[in-house]
Design a protein around this motif. Structure first.
Motif, short mmCIF file in Angstrom:
data_model
loop_
_atom_site.label_atom_id
_atom_site.label_comp_id
_atom_site.label_asym_id
_atom_site.label_seq_id
_atom_site.Cartn_x
_atom_site.Cartn_y
_atom_site.Cartn_z
N ILE A 18 41.45 20.89 26.85
CA ILE A 18 40.54 21.99 27.17
C ILE A 18 41.36 23.26 27.37
O ILE A 18 42.31 23.29 28.15
CB ILE A 18 39.70 21.68 28.43
N GLN A 19 40.98 24.30 26.65
CA GLN A 19 41.58 25.61 26.83
C GLN A 19 40.79 26.35 27.90
O GLN A 19 39.56 26.24 27.95
CB GLN A 19 41.53 26.41 25.53
N THR A 20 41.47 27.08 28.75
CA THR A 20 40.78 27.80 29.82
C THR A 20 41.20 29.26 29.83
O THR A 20 42.29 29.62 29.38
CB THR A 20 41.07 27.19 31.20
N GLU A 21 40.31 30.07 30.36
CA GLU A 21 40.60 31.49 30.56
C GLU A 21 39.80 31.95 31.77
O GLU A 21 38.63 31.63 31.91
CB GLU A 21 40.21 32.31 29.34
N LEU A 22 40.45 32.72 32.61
CA LEU A 22 39.80 33.30 33.79
C LEU A 22 39.52 34.78 33.52
O LEU A 22 40.43 35.53 33.16
CB LEU A 22 40.67 33.16 35.03
N ILE A 23 38.27 35.15 33.66
CA ILE A 23 37.89 36.57 33.59
C ILE A 23 37.59 37.01 35.02
O ILE A 23 36.62 36.56 35.62
CB ILE A 23 36.65 36.78 32.69
N ASP A 24 38.45 37.84 35.55
CA ASP A 24 38.28 38.38 36.90
C ASP A 24 37.79 39.81 36.72
O ASP A 24 38.52 40.66 36.21
CB ASP A 24 39.62 38.34 37.64
N ILE A 25 36.54 40.07 37.09
CA ILE A 25 35.96 41.38 36.80
C ILE A 25 36.72 42.54 37.45
O ILE A 25 36.57 43.68 37.02
CB ILE A 25 34.46 41.46 37.15
N ARG A 26 37.56 42.24 38.43
CA ARG A 26 38.37 43.30 39.04
C ARG A 26 39.37 43.86 38.05
O ARG A 26 39.86 44.98 38.22
CB ARG A 26 39.13 42.76 40.26
N GLU A 27 39.68 43.10 37.01
CA GLU A 27 40.69 43.52 36.04
C GLU A 27 40.11 44.26 34.84
O GLU A 27 40.84 44.61 33.91
CB GLU A 27 41.47 42.29 35.57
N TYR A 28 38.81 44.49 34.85
CA TYR A 28 38.14 45.12 33.72
C TYR A 28 37.28 46.29 34.20
O TYR A 28 36.77 46.27 35.31
CB TYR A 28 37.24 44.11 32.99
N GLU A 29 37.09 47.25 33.32
CA GLU A 29 36.18 48.36 33.59
C GLU A 29 34.88 48.08 32.87
O GLU A 29 34.64 48.59 31.78
CB GLU A 29 36.80 49.68 33.15
N ILE A 30 34.06 47.25 33.48
CA ILE A 30 32.78 46.87 32.89
C ILE A 30 31.77 47.96 33.24
O ILE A 30 31.57 48.28 34.41
CB ILE A 30 32.33 45.49 33.38
N GLU A 31 31.16 48.50 32.22
CA GLU A 31 30.22 49.60 32.42
C GLU A 31 28.90 49.09 33.00
O GLU A 31 28.53 47.94 32.84
CB GLU A 31 29.94 50.31 31.09
N PHE A 32 28.19 50.01 33.62
CA PHE A 32 26.88 49.71 34.17
C PHE A 32 25.92 49.47 33.01
O PHE A 32 25.85 50.25 32.07
CB PHE A 32 26.40 50.87 35.05
#
Length: 181
Positions: free
Chosen positions: A33-47
């Motif tokens: 199993i390949q895994t990846e963590l997306i931590d929203i603190r590390e991205y500029e996700i727009e409203f």
């Protein structure tokens, strides 16, 4: 299979570490199993404003596409004011209705009050179900006291066992979905 974990916490480390523990548990159960963590603190996700995805910035576009490309997902949220984080809800508002069809969508939540253990069940689970995600029978709520104050490592053995059971059930369910005829 690719398992993507999403930490919907705009601050602090507990939620991110808990989601990562699910990813680690999944890899221990199945090293392929390949895994990846997306931590929203590390991205500029727009409203989210209801615009087509192409109209959003690269970070927003990339996060959405990573999640859509995953075979299965585990969502983490802190509980704020008896609700999931607004940052996670905003991210979910960017997806189309059938975004998680044929995907297992696990849930991990962290919180300061044991009174909040049902928030994931009654708030996040219906949202994931709307997107046609299959939620495991149990989500994992981890009280803030279950973490080491200095390292934020989970020190509660019961919480760690629940994380392992969640990872096991997610893998089992996703394999069943992948093997359907």
């Amino acid at each position: 299979m690719k398992l993507v974990g999403i930490s919907g916490a705009p601050a602090g480390d507990k939620t991110s570490l808990a989601v990562n523990d699910v990813l680690v548990a999944a890899q221990l159960l199945d090293s392929t199993i390949q895994t990846e963590l997306i931590d929203i603190r590390e991205y500029e996700i727009e409203f989210s404003v209801g615009a087509p995805l192409a109209d959003y910035n690269d970070d927003t576009w990339n996060v959405v596409h990573k999640m859509l490309a995953a075979d299965f997902l585990v969502f983490g949220t802190p509980i704020y004011q008896a609700s999931i984080s607004g940052a996670l809800k905003n991210l979910l508002d960017l997806f189309p209705e059938y975004a998680f069809r044929y995907k297992v969508t696990g849930i991990v939540a962290t919180g300061l009050s044991n009174k909040h253990f049902l928030v994931p069940e009654y708030q996040l689970k219906p949202i994931l179900t709307y997107f046609k995600g299959l939620t495991p029978t149990n989500n994992v709520f981890i009280h803030n006291d279950s973490f080491n104050e200095e390292s934020d490592e989970i020190i509660d053995r019961d919480a760690s066992k629940r994380i392992q059971r969640l990872a096991h059930e997610m893998i089992y369910l996703q394999r069943g979905i992948n093997n359907r005829e």
